[in-house]
Design a protein around this motif. Structure first.
Motif, short mmCIF file in Angstrom:
data_model
loop_
_atom_site.label_atom_id
_atom_site.label_comp_id
_atom_site.label_asym_id
_atom_site.label_seq_id
_atom_site.Cartn_x
_atom_site.Cartn_y
_atom_site.Cartn_z
N GLY A 63 0.90 -1.42 -0.28
CA GLY A 63 -0.38 0.11 -0.27
C GLY A 63 1.04 1.14 -0.56
N SER A 64 2.62 1.07 0.22
CA SER A 64 3.46 2.37 -0.11
C SER A 64 4.12 1.85 0.74
CB SER A 64 3.33 2.25 2.33
OG SER A 64 4.08 4.02 1.91
N ILE A 65 4.94 2.56 -0.86
CA ILE A 65 6.01 2.31 -1.42
C ILE A 65 6.87 3.90 -1.68
CG2 ILE A 65 7.76 1.81 -3.14
CD1 ILE A 65 5.59 -0.80 -4.11
N GLY A 66 7.72 4.53 -0.65
CA GLY A 66 8.20 5.94 -0.86
C GLY A 66 9.37 5.66 -0.88
N ASN A 67 9.47 6.72 -0.70
CA ASN A 67 11.03 6.90 0.53
C ASN A 67 11.48 7.67 1.65
OD1 ASN A 67 12.04 7.21 -2.86
ND2 ASN A 67 11.99 9.41 -2.98
N ALA A 68 12.35 7.27 2.20
CA ALA A 68 12.33 7.26 3.37
C ALA A 68 13.09 8.86 3.32
CB ALA A 68 14.00 6.20 4.22
N VAL B 131 13.62 -2.11 3.08
CA VAL B 131 14.21 -1.58 2.61
C VAL B 131 14.59 -2.07 1.75
CG1 VAL B 131 13.61 0.13 4.80
CG2 VAL B 131 15.62 -1.78 4.23
N MET B 132 14.97 -0.39 0.54
CA MET B 132 16.41 -1.23 -0.93
C MET B 132 16.89 0.21 -0.26
SD MET B 132 14.70 -1.95 -4.21
CE MET B 132 14.03 -3.55 -4.62
N VAL B 133 18.47 -0.22 -0.95
CA VAL B 133 19.10 1.00 -1.36
C VAL B 133 18.79 1.71 -2.68
CG1 VAL B 133 21.73 1.44 -1.54
CG2 VAL B 133 20.95 -0.10 -0.12
N GLN B 134 19.20 3.06 -2.88
CA GLN B 134 18.28 3.70 -3.61
C GLN B 134 19.57 4.47 -4.81
OE1 GLN B 134 15.73 6.07 -1.92
NE2 GLN B 134 16.38 8.13 -3.41
N SER B 135 21.08 3.85 -3.85
CA SER B 135 21.57 4.91 -4.84
C SER B 135 23.38 4.81 -4.20
CB SER B 135 21.84 6.97 -4.07
OG SER B 135 22.96 7.32 -5.29
N HIS C 115 17.43 7.16 6.19
CA HIS C 115 17.41 7.91 5.32
C HIS C 115 18.08 7.49 4.48
CE1 HIS C 115 20.61 10.35 3.81
NE2 HIS C 115 19.47 11.22 4.04
N ALA C 116 17.24 7.70 2.96
CA ALA C 116 17.82 7.53 1.73
C ALA C 116 17.17 6.05 1.25
CB ALA C 116 19.11 7.84 1.64
N LEU C 117 16.31 5.46 1.84
CA LEU C 117 16.30 3.99 1.19
C LEU C 117 15.25 3.69 1.03
CD1 LEU C 117 17.20 2.52 4.72
CD2 LEU C 117 18.88 2.60 1.89
N ILE C 118 14.40 2.93 -0.07
CA ILE C 118 12.75 3.05 -0.49
C ILE C 118 12.12 1.92 0.61
CG2 ILE C 118 11.67 2.27 -2.28
CD1 ILE C 118 14.01 3.17 -3.71
N MET C 119 10.77 2.46 0.59
CA MET C 119 10.20 1.19 1.54
C MET C 119 9.31 0.89 1.18
SD MET C 119 11.04 4.17 5.04
CE MET C 119 9.40 5.65 4.22
N PHE C 120 9.20 -0.32 1.44
CA PHE C 120 8.11 -1.14 1.35
C PHE C 120 7.25 -1.18 2.46
CE2 PHE C 120 11.20 -2.09 -1.53
CZ PHE C 120 10.61 -1.65 -3.78
N LYS C 121 6.11 -0.69 2.62
CA LYS C 121 5.52 -0.99 3.66
C LYS C 121 4.52 -0.81 3.39
CE LYS C 121 5.77 3.02 6.65
NZ LYS C 121 6.92 2.09 7.91
N ASN C 122 3.41 -1.13 4.19
CA ASN C 122 1.77 -1.56 4.81
C ASN C 122 1.04 -2.50 3.44
OD1 ASN C 122 1.18 0.79 6.79
ND2 ASN C 122 1.38 1.93 5.16
N LEU D 184 14.87 4.67 -8.60
CA LEU D 184 13.20 5.39 -8.17
C LEU D 184 12.16 4.74 -7.12
CD1 LEU D 184 12.64 8.10 -11.39
CD2 LEU D 184 14.02 8.82 -9.24
N ALA D 185 11.97 5.15 -6.42
CA ALA D 185 11.09 4.70 -5.96
C ALA D 185 9.49 4.19 -6.81
CB ALA D 185 9.91 5.08 -4.30
N SER D 186 8.90 5.30 -7.34
CA SER D 186 8.49 4.98 -8.37
C SER D 186 8.44 4.02 -9.86
CB SER D 186 8.09 6.42 -9.53
OG SER D 186 9.10 7.15 -9.84
N ASP D 187 9.13 3.78 -10.50
CA ASP D 187 9.63 2.72 -10.84
C ASP D 187 9.93 0.94 -10.08
OD1 ASP D 187 10.19 4.62 -12.69
OD2 ASP D 187 12.24 4.51 -12.10
#
Length: 251
Positions: A28-33, A87-91, A110-117, A153-156
């Protein structure tokens, strides 16, 4: 139309097709820390701040640790990570992921992609292992940007497709790989111990400077060691590199 697949090897009792799903349909939530400057909030002792350096090869390590103060930590409350989140490393070393364990519940990152909910029953460790497959790594590589430093990117990742079986099979697969990881860790520890034993024995089973006997010897040996020049031991001691003339003479 959802694509369906089956792996080459499966545990007994599982025959259903696997579904190919987009992560946005799983979470339900994929976004940046938090992305930005956090250094003003660093403290010597405080709340552990999860960063990309702590995420490697599917695990969370504490090789380096950064701590933040109470004020900044509380400001991140809406983005706190909870047990079972991914969490996933984005950079940098993009695509490396890890599951948040119980002891890191309510952690700021900090600066991680988070997969939540999750929207449905999902075994996070199963997805974490799927990200470690060559297939997933290549797919992630295809959506990275940047020449010197890679980014995703989190959007990708929202559009990223994963192969998913029923939750029961996910758990069995995840358990299998967790056991393998545990065995690997045990063997790595044994390897390090043996390396240290070898290093210690090399120092103690050869005489130190100025000594004629080593510190440690096998039973039955008491004679002094002799110091000899190699030319007095070897019949033919020469450089192993052949010159052009040597090669011509060989021909």
């Amino acid at each position: 139309m959802e694509k369906k697949k089956k792996p080459e090897i499966r545990f007994e009792g599982f025959t259903d097709d696997w579904e190919q799903r987009k992560l946005k349909d799983v979470y339900g939530s994929i976004g940046n820390a938090f992305v930005g400057t956090a250094t003003p909030y660093y403290v010597e002792h405080g709340h552990f701040y999860l960063e990309s350096n702590n995420i490697k090869d599917g695990k969370i390590n504490h090789n380096s640790e950064i701590f933040i103060n109470d004020e900044f930590y509380e400001k991140q409350k809406e983005k706190w990570l909870h047990t079972g989140d991914i969490v996933m490393v984005q950079s940098g070393h993009v695509g490396h992921a890890a599951v948040i364990p119980e002891e890191l519940d309510n952690t700021a990152a900090h600066a991680l992609i988070m997969f939540k909910n999750p929207k449905e029953k999902i075994e996070p460790y199963f997805l974490n292992y799927e990200y470690q497959t060559d297939k997933a790594k290549k797919k992630i590589e295809n959506i990275t940007t940047g020449n010197t430093i890679k980014h995703i990117l989190a959007s990708d990742m929202q559009e990223f497709e994963v192969d998913v079986p029923k939750c029961k099979e996910q758990k069995v697969i995840a358990s299998y790989f967790c056991k393998l990881d545990h065995l690997i860790t045990l063997h790595q520890r044994k390897y390090k111990k043996l390396k240290n034993v070898k290093k210690s024995m090399l120092e103690k089973m050869f005489p130190s400077k100025g000594c004629k006997v080593p510190e440690i010897r096998f039973s039955g040996f008491t004679d002094d060691w002799e110091q000899r020049k190699l030319k007095d031991i070897l019949v033919n001691l020469q450089n192993n590199t052949l010159s052009r003339a040597d090669l011509l003479n060989e021909a």
